[in-house]
Design a protein around this motif. Structure first.
Motif, mmCIF file in Angstrom:
data_model
loop_
_atom_site.group_PDB
_atom_site.id
_atom_site.type_symbol
_atom_site.label_atom_id
_atom_site.label_comp_id
_atom_site.label_asym_id
_atom_site.label_seq_id
_atom_site.Cartn_x
_atom_site.Cartn_y
_atom_site.Cartn_z
ATOM 1 N N LYS A 113 17.008 39.765 57.856
ATOM 2 C CA LYS A 113 16.264 40.994 58.052
ATOM 3 C C LYS A 113 15.840 41.518 56.814
ATOM 4 C CE LYS A 113 18.063 41.867 62.550
ATOM 5 N NZ LYS A 113 18.795 42.784 63.528
ATOM 6 N N LYS A 114 16.598 41.687 55.743
ATOM 7 C CA LYS A 114 16.123 42.419 54.712
ATOM 8 C C LYS A 114 15.212 41.535 53.749
ATOM 9 C CE LYS A 114 20.490 45.015 53.882
ATOM 10 N NZ LYS A 114 21.790 44.997 52.894
ATOM 11 N N LYS A 115 15.487 40.119 53.728
ATOM 12 C CA LYS A 115 14.747 39.355 52.696
ATOM 13 C C LYS A 115 13.473 38.627 53.319
ATOM 14 C CE LYS A 115 18.134 38.720 49.256
ATOM 15 N NZ LYS A 115 18.684 37.659 48.304
ATOM 16 N N PHE A 116 13.646 38.492 54.732
ATOM 17 C CA PHE A 116 12.704 37.248 55.213
ATOM 18 C C PHE A 116 11.961 37.620 56.215
ATOM 19 C CE2 PHE A 116 16.141 34.954 53.052
ATOM 20 C CZ PHE A 116 15.263 34.360 51.830
ATOM 21 N N SER A 117 12.202 38.745 56.932
ATOM 22 C CA SER A 117 11.621 38.997 58.506
ATOM 23 C C SER A 117 10.267 39.251 58.433
ATOM 24 C CB SER A 117 12.562 39.954 59.004
ATOM 25 O OG SER A 117 12.355 41.346 58.440
ATOM 26 N N LYS A 118 9.635 39.790 57.446
ATOM 27 C CA LYS A 118 8.396 40.143 57.212
ATOM 28 C C LYS A 118 7.529 38.975 56.749
ATOM 29 C CE LYS A 118 9.341 44.894 55.659
ATOM 30 N NZ LYS A 118 10.064 45.198 56.596
ATOM 31 N N MET A 119 8.239 37.872 56.580
ATOM 32 C CA MET A 119 7.460 36.433 56.489
ATOM 33 C C MET A 119 6.785 35.857 57.786
ATOM 34 S SD MET A 119 9.744 34.745 53.584
ATOM 35 C CE MET A 119 8.667 33.693 53.442
ATOM 36 N N ASN A 120 7.246 36.365 58.897
ATOM 37 C CA ASN A 120 6.865 35.750 59.992
ATOM 38 C C ASN A 120 5.771 36.492 60.691
ATOM 39 O OD1 ASN A 120 8.107 33.215 60.184
ATOM 40 N ND2 ASN A 120 9.634 34.002 61.598
ATOM 41 N N ILE A 147 12.998 26.982 60.393
ATOM 42 C CA ILE A 147 12.938 28.264 61.070
ATOM 43 C C ILE A 147 13.446 28.353 62.296
ATOM 44 C CG2 ILE A 147 10.619 27.841 61.781
ATOM 45 C CD1 ILE A 147 11.830 31.067 60.204
ATOM 46 N N GLU A 148 13.294 27.092 63.077
ATOM 47 C CA GLU A 148 13.923 27.001 64.525
ATOM 48 C C GLU A 148 15.417 26.979 64.694
ATOM 49 O OE1 GLU A 148 10.843 24.505 66.862
ATOM 50 O OE2 GLU A 148 11.488 23.392 65.111
ATOM 51 N N ILE A 149 16.097 27.140 63.621
ATOM 52 C CA ILE A 149 17.468 27.026 63.609
ATOM 53 C C ILE A 149 18.204 28.249 62.808
ATOM 54 C CG2 ILE A 149 17.991 24.670 64.174
ATOM 55 C CD1 ILE A 149 19.116 24.381 61.350
ATOM 56 N N THR A 150 17.203 29.145 62.261
ATOM 57 C CA THR A 150 17.397 30.198 61.430
ATOM 58 C C THR A 150 17.924 31.304 62.347
ATOM 59 O OG1 THR A 150 15.915 29.598 59.988
ATOM 60 C CG2 THR A 150 16.545 31.670 59.670
ATOM 61 N N ILE A 206 21.590 39.954 58.659
ATOM 62 C CA ILE A 206 21.333 40.982 57.909
ATOM 63 C C ILE A 206 20.513 40.630 56.645
ATOM 64 C CG2 ILE A 206 21.989 42.851 56.212
ATOM 65 C CD1 ILE A 206 24.253 43.531 58.210
ATOM 66 N N ILE A 207 20.791 39.392 56.059
ATOM 67 C CA ILE A 207 20.287 38.817 54.925
ATOM 68 C C ILE A 207 18.730 38.209 55.378
ATOM 69 C CG2 ILE A 207 20.952 36.476 55.265
ATOM 70 C CD1 ILE A 207 21.037 36.475 52.055
#
Length: 75
Positions: free
Chosen positions: A68-75, A57-60, A65-66
């Motif tokens: 923001k669309k798929k994973f941003s709500k996981m944090n 996660i520290e180098i993500t 766009i990908i």
């Protein structure tokens, strides 16, 4: 014997090109790995993360766009 730096390079990336130019200007003999041509395995990535003592996660790249669309709500 000292081995020169290794760079995982994307020729289309400005920062990657700048890093490679900097290393060359400093006189280093650089091993270039074009990671779009030579795919990294999960084992390769784990080894690199262990060397730099970071978590995935520290180098993500969270501005992609990908992400923001798929994973941003996981944090």
């Amino acid at each position: 014997m000292f081995k020169g730096p290794k760079i995982y390079h994307n020729p289309r990336c400005r920062k990657s090109r700048e890093a490679l130019n900097y290393l060359n200007e400093c006189g280093y003999s650089v091993e270039i790995i074009k990671y779009f041509e030579t795919k990294l395995t999960s084992k390769d990535i784990s080894k690199l993360l262990n060397k730099i003592n970071l978590k995935p996660i520290e180098i993500t790249r969270k501005n992609e766009i990908i992400w923001k669309k798929k994973f941003s709500k996981m944090n």
